[in-house]
Design a protein around this motif. Structure first.
Motif, short mmCIF file in Angstrom:
data_model
loop_
_atom_site.label_atom_id
_atom_site.label_comp_id
_atom_site.label_asym_id
_atom_site.label_seq_id
_atom_site.Cartn_x
_atom_site.Cartn_y
_atom_site.Cartn_z
N GLY A 112 38.79 -6.82 26.58
CA GLY A 112 39.42 -5.51 26.74
C GLY A 112 39.08 -4.55 25.62
O GLY A 112 39.30 -3.35 25.76
N SER A 113 38.53 -5.08 24.53
CA SER A 113 38.18 -4.21 23.40
C SER A 113 36.70 -4.29 23.07
O SER A 113 36.25 -3.71 22.10
N HIS A 114 35.93 -5.02 23.91
CA HIS A 114 34.50 -5.18 23.63
C HIS A 114 33.72 -3.98 24.17
O HIS A 114 34.21 -3.22 25.00
N ASP A 115 32.47 -3.86 23.70
CA ASP A 115 31.63 -2.74 24.15
C ASP A 115 30.42 -3.27 24.91
O ASP A 115 30.23 -4.48 25.07
N ALA A 116 29.59 -2.35 25.36
CA ALA A 116 28.44 -2.71 26.20
C ALA A 116 27.43 -3.57 25.47
O ALA A 116 26.74 -4.38 26.08
N SER A 117 27.32 -3.42 24.16
CA SER A 117 26.33 -4.19 23.40
C SER A 117 26.62 -5.69 23.48
O SER A 117 25.69 -6.51 23.48
N LEU A 118 27.90 -6.05 23.52
CA LEU A 118 28.26 -7.46 23.64
C LEU A 118 27.77 -8.02 24.98
O LEU A 118 27.19 -9.11 25.03
N ILE A 119 28.00 -7.27 26.04
CA ILE A 119 27.60 -7.72 27.38
C ILE A 119 26.08 -7.86 27.45
O ILE A 119 25.56 -8.85 27.99
N GLU A 120 25.35 -6.91 26.87
CA GLU A 120 23.89 -6.99 26.87
C GLU A 120 23.41 -8.22 26.11
O GLU A 120 22.49 -8.92 26.56
N ALA A 121 24.03 -8.48 24.96
CA ALA A 121 23.62 -9.62 24.15
C ALA A 121 23.90 -10.93 24.87
O ALA A 121 23.08 -11.85 24.84
N LEU A 122 25.04 -11.03 25.54
CA LEU A 122 25.38 -12.26 26.25
C LEU A 122 24.49 -12.45 27.48
O LEU A 122 24.11 -13.57 27.82
N HIS A 123 24.17 -11.36 28.16
CA HIS A 123 23.23 -11.44 29.29
C HIS A 123 21.89 -12.02 28.82
O HIS A 123 21.34 -12.93 29.46
N ALA A 124 21.38 -11.48 27.72
CA ALA A 124 20.09 -11.95 27.19
C ALA A 124 20.18 -13.41 26.76
O ALA A 124 19.26 -14.20 26.97
N ASN A 125 21.32 -13.77 26.16
CA ASN A 125 21.48 -15.14 25.71
C ASN A 125 21.53 -16.12 26.88
O ASN A 125 20.92 -17.19 26.82
N MET A 126 22.24 -15.76 27.94
CA MET A 126 22.31 -16.64 29.11
C MET A 126 20.92 -16.84 29.72
O MET A 126 20.57 -17.95 30.14
N ALA A 127 20.13 -15.76 29.76
CA ALA A 127 18.76 -15.87 30.29
C ALA A 127 17.93 -16.80 29.41
O ALA A 127 17.15 -17.63 29.92
N ALA A 128 18.10 -16.69 28.09
CA ALA A 128 17.35 -17.55 27.17
C ALA A 128 17.77 -19.01 27.32
O ALA A 128 16.93 -19.92 27.22
N GLN A 129 19.05 -19.25 27.56
CA GLN A 129 19.52 -20.62 27.79
C GLN A 129 18.81 -21.23 29.00
O GLN A 129 18.35 -22.38 28.95
N ARG A 130 18.75 -20.46 30.08
CA ARG A 130 18.12 -20.98 31.31
C ARG A 130 16.63 -21.25 31.10
O ARG A 130 16.10 -22.25 31.59
N GLU A 131 15.98 -20.38 30.35
CA GLU A 131 14.54 -20.58 30.10
C GLU A 131 14.32 -21.85 29.27
O GLU A 131 13.41 -22.64 29.56
N ALA A 132 15.14 -22.06 28.25
CA ALA A 132 14.99 -23.25 27.41
C ALA A 132 15.28 -24.52 28.21
O ALA A 132 14.59 -25.54 28.06
N ALA A 133 16.29 -24.46 29.09
CA ALA A 133 16.63 -25.62 29.91
C ALA A 133 15.50 -25.94 30.89
O ALA A 133 15.19 -27.12 31.13
N GLU A 134 14.88 -24.91 31.44
CA GLU A 134 13.76 -25.14 32.38
C GLU A 134 12.59 -25.82 31.69
O GLU A 134 11.87 -26.62 32.30
N ARG A 135 12.40 -25.53 30.40
CA ARG A 135 11.32 -26.17 29.63
C ARG A 135 11.77 -27.53 29.07
O ARG A 135 10.97 -28.23 28.47
N ASP A 136 13.04 -27.86 29.27
CA ASP A 136 13.64 -29.07 28.70
C ASP A 136 13.47 -29.06 27.18
O ASP A 136 13.20 -30.09 26.55
N ASP A 137 13.65 -27.88 26.59
CA ASP A 137 13.52 -27.69 25.15
C ASP A 137 14.92 -27.78 24.54
O ASP A 137 15.60 -26.77 24.34
N ALA A 138 15.34 -29.01 24.23
CA ALA A 138 16.70 -29.24 23.79
C ALA A 138 17.00 -28.57 22.45
O ALA A 138 18.10 -28.04 22.25
#
Length: 249
Positions: A112-138
């Motif tokens: 309720g007090s966060h801004d758009a930059s937090l959402i952008e950062a978390l979006h990018a992080n979730m995408a990076a998580q999926r990419e690392a998992a696809e490579r099985d890069d633990a």
């Protein structure tokens, strides 16, 4: 004549060793090796070999091991040498309880007090998580996982909360690496997505339940692993057969 490879070749020699920083650099190098399991729990530490690999004298290595003993990562026995400490489930359980309380409360304050930059950062992080998992890069996934939680703390500027969690992170990271599998990577992504969905919906209850469920799930898996491999843990033989040693609710 073929040179014999150092048993500590995974230790990276610092490029610069400024006066006064040698012990800190050596401590970081050994700590990273222990946390990444390059130096596994229970392994004997050869100070002479470490000195040779890092190009330093015995004093900073001895000082580094003393510091790591305080952190609970090294056991030092007089006249017997040093070993990498076994993971203590009891300690991990307490650290995770601290994390669950602090992170769920932090999310309640944040939403309720966060801004758009937090959402952008978390979006990018979730995408990076999926990419690392696809490579099985633990290893890369593990670092991105840490960053997911750090993004939230940075957005709130709750440095004291982050410092408390960071102080317990070494042993937590060591324990979590023991259960990293492709299945755990997929589950972590799904659990993180639930937390993110709660933030996106500005639903404090949903985000709170998600972070608590995420921590509980990791601990349940760790307890199961410890029961199957009790010798890897200082108190593994003390775990009962029940599957409800964690969560705390």
């Amino acid at each position: 004549m073929t040179a014999i490879e150092s048993p500590y070749s995974f230790l990276v020699r610092p490029t610069t060793l400024a006066r006064g920083s040698v012990t800190a650099e050596v401590t970081t190098a050994i700590r990273n090796a222990i946390v990444s399991l390059a130096l596994p729990p229970g392994s004997i530490i050869d100070k002479s070999a470490i000195c040779e690999q890092l190009g330093v004298s015995r004093f900073p290595v001895s000082e580094a091991l003393a510091r790591l003993q305080i952190e609970g990562l090294v056991d030092i026995a007089p006249q017997r040498g040093s070993t990498v400490s076994l993971v203590r489930i009891a300690d991990v359980r307490e650290y995770m309880l601290i994390r669950k309380g602090l992170e769920s409360e932090a999310l309640r304050v944040l939403i309720g007090s966060h801004d758009a930059s937090l959402i952008e950062a978390l979006h990018a992080n979730m995408a990076a998580q999926r990419e690392a998992a696809e490579r099985d890069d633990a290893e890369t996934f593990h670092q991105i996982d840490i960053e997911f939680h750090d993004i939230i703390y940075r957005s709130m500027r709750f440095s004291k909360i982050k410092n408390i969690i960071d102080s317990a992170r070494s042993n937590l990271d060591r324990a979590r690496r023991l259960i990293i599998t492709p299945r755990r990577l997929a589950l972590t992504i799904a659990e993180h997505q639930q937390i993110f969905d709660g933030i996106l919906a500005q639903d404090q209850g949903k985000a709170n339940r998600a972070i608590r469920a995420h921590i509980d799930a990791v601990m349940v898996e760790l307890f199961a692993f410890a029961r199957e491999h009790p010798t890897m843990f200082a108190d593994g033989a003390q775990l009962g057969p029940d599957s409800d040693s964690f969560p705390f609710g």
